[in-house]
Design an enzyme around this catalytic site. Structure first.
Site, PDB file in Angstrom:
ATOM      1  N   HIS A  96      40.281  43.165  51.004  1.00  0.00           N
ATOM      2  CA  HIS A  96      40.032  43.733  49.680  1.00  0.00           C
ATOM      3  C   HIS A  96      40.439  42.769  48.579  1.00  0.00           C
ATOM      4  O   HIS A  96      41.219  41.841  48.798  1.00  0.00           O
ATOM      5  CB  HIS A  96      40.799  45.047  49.501  1.00  0.00           C
ATOM      6  CG  HIS A  96      42.298  44.867  49.517  1.00  0.00           C
ATOM      7  ND1 HIS A  96      43.003  44.620  50.670  1.00  0.00           N
ATOM      8  CD2 HIS A  96      43.211  44.862  48.508  1.00  0.00           C
ATOM      9  CE1 HIS A  96      44.288  44.481  50.380  1.00  0.00           C
ATOM     10  NE2 HIS A  96      44.450  44.619  49.073  1.00  0.00           N
ATOM     11  N   ASP A  98      42.330  43.313  44.860  1.00  0.00           N
ATOM     12  CA  ASP A  98      43.161  44.397  44.334  1.00  0.00           C
ATOM     13  C   ASP A  98      42.474  45.156  43.197  1.00  0.00           C
ATOM     14  O   ASP A  98      41.952  44.548  42.244  1.00  0.00           O
ATOM     15  CB  ASP A  98      44.515  43.852  43.834  1.00  0.00           C
ATOM     16  CG  ASP A  98      45.441  43.465  44.994  1.00  0.00           C
ATOM     17  OD1 ASP A  98      45.278  44.015  46.097  1.00  0.00           O
ATOM     18  OD2 ASP A  98      46.330  42.618  44.776  1.00  0.00           O
ATOM     19  N   HIS A 252      42.086  39.637  50.294  1.00  0.00           N
ATOM     20  CA  HIS A 252      43.218  39.415  51.189  1.00  0.00           C
ATOM     21  C   HIS A 252      43.361  40.560  52.175  1.00  0.00           C
ATOM     22  O   HIS A 252      42.741  41.633  52.017  1.00  0.00           O
ATOM     23  CB  HIS A 252      44.508  39.171  50.404  1.00  0.00           C
ATOM     24  CG  HIS A 252      44.831  40.264  49.420  1.00  0.00           C
ATOM     25  ND1 HIS A 252      44.227  40.346  48.186  1.00  0.00           N
ATOM     26  CD2 HIS A 252      45.663  41.325  49.504  1.00  0.00           C
ATOM     27  CE1 HIS A 252      44.695  41.394  47.543  1.00  0.00           C
ATOM     28  NE2 HIS A 252      45.562  42.016  48.323  1.00  0.00           N
ATOM     29  N   ARG A 267      55.349  43.224  44.530  1.00  0.00           N
ATOM     30  CA  ARG A 267      54.207  42.598  43.879  1.00  0.00           C
ATOM     31  C   ARG A 267      54.167  42.948  42.396  1.00  0.00           C
ATOM     32  O   ARG A 267      54.492  44.081  42.026  1.00  0.00           O
ATOM     33  CB  ARG A 267      52.931  43.131  44.555  1.00  0.00           C
ATOM     34  CG  ARG A 267      51.647  42.510  44.078  1.00  0.00           C
ATOM     35  CD  ARG A 267      50.454  43.208  44.705  1.00  0.00           C
ATOM     36  NE  ARG A 267      50.013  44.312  43.866  1.00  0.00           N
ATOM     37  CZ  ARG A 267      49.109  45.232  44.219  1.00  0.00           C
ATOM     38  NH1 ARG A 267      48.560  45.195  45.420  1.00  0.00           N
ATOM     39  NH2 ARG A 267      48.757  46.176  43.385  1.00  0.00           N
TER      40      ARG A 267
END
Ligand code: AKG
Ligand code: FE2
Length: 297
Positions: A96, A98, A252, A267
């Site tokens: 995907h 983000d 990723h 993150r």
């Protein structure tokens, strides 16, 4: 000032930048160097940083303004941090980009490793610019014309796991507590490099004007160019590592191959702009209470 050096990890994607100390305010020259490295290599790795939450946030500002996830609140005691905390062997093990369910999805994500399992728990990135370049001309021309709907009530990853499991059901419920849908061009023009990149990945729901069963086949074809092994880099984390990816030019995938060993990363994402198609048409919000990335904490 410390000399910075770049060590490529593969020919197409990924580089380690040596000489950065992200715990301290970076000199302007270092900021420019790392930003340029990000545009060129798509994902940048730093070793031995051991950032705390405040340092992480300060460092993320090198790339833009930190933003909240549209539905998942920040980790306790932090304004912007998104926590990935696994004790059950699960991870985001589907490809995907983000937050593509909103128009101005993040420009970049900055991920730091805190607890890493003794084996497995890697993350892979794929270059969506070289993937576009690899498409045969007729497929490029097709992709250039397509628009796809992305939503946060996607099922690829959630239903791979048992949603009867309370933890998973609970996370999914929070993830879709507000529903978003956005229509993106399948091909966007990168606002800084001018490259054409593909916007696909697991939030994809449908292609405008094409029946779902055929759209899913087209998705598979395009995804196969993105995720072919030579178009990816695999990072085996050590605590203290930081990875920064250009979320406009990558997808990723986090491997779920660490049994039930604890795995903890944090993150921060920074604000992106609204994608433009090759004819200059903007992505459009179809469903959602706001554009999803303008929520202030
Ligand atoms: O767990 C990871 O390594 C990455 C998970 C992920 O998709 C993300 O941080 O955006
Ligand atoms: Fe992600």
């Amino acid at each position: 000032m410390t000399q910075l050096t770049i060590e490529k990890v593969t020919s197409r994607i990924g580089a380690v930048v040596h000489g950065i100390n992200a715990r301290e305010l970076l000199p302007e020259a270092h900021k420019a160097f790392i930003h340029d490295a990000l545009l060129r290599h798509k994902v940048i790795f730093l070793r031995d940083q051991f950032l705390d939450d405040a340092q992480h946030e300060m460092f993320s500002r090198v790339f833009g303004d930190p933003i909240l996830h549209p539905t998942i609140p920040a980790a306790a005691g932090t304004p912007y941090t998104f926590e990935l905390n696994s004790h059950n062997g699960r991870s985001t093990d589907s490809w995907h980009t983000d937050v593509t369910f909103v128009p101005a999805y993040p420009k970049a994500s900055i991920l730091r490793a805190i607890t890493i399992p003794p084996y497995g728990g890697s993350t892979l990135w794929a270059n969506t610019a070289t993937a576009y370049d690899d498409l045969p001309a007729p497929l490029q021309q097709l992709a250039d014309t397509l628009w796809a709907v992305h939503g946060n009530d996607y099922d690829t990853n959630f239903y791979k796991y048992d949603t009867r499991h309370e933890e998973i059901a609970d996370f999914r419920a929070r993830f879709i507590s507000r529903l978003y849908e956005t229509e993106h061009p399948v091909v966007r023009v990168h606002p800084e490099t001018g490259e054409r990149t593909l916007i696909l990945g697991h939030f994809f729901k449908e292609i405008r004007g094409i029946p779902t069963q055929h759209a899913n086949r087209l998705l598979e074809i395009f995804q196969s160019y993105i995720t072919q092994i030579d178009n990816t880099v695999r990072w085996n984390w050590k605590p203290g590592d930081v990875a920064i990816w250009d979320n406009r030019a990558t997808q990723h995938y986090a491997t779920a191959d660490f049994d039930t060993h604890p795995r903890l990363l944090r993150r921060i994402t920074v604000r992106g702009d609204i994608p433009l198609s090759i004819t200059g048409e903007k992505s459009r919000l179809l469903k959602g209470p706001d554009n999803g990335q303008d929520l202030d904490h």
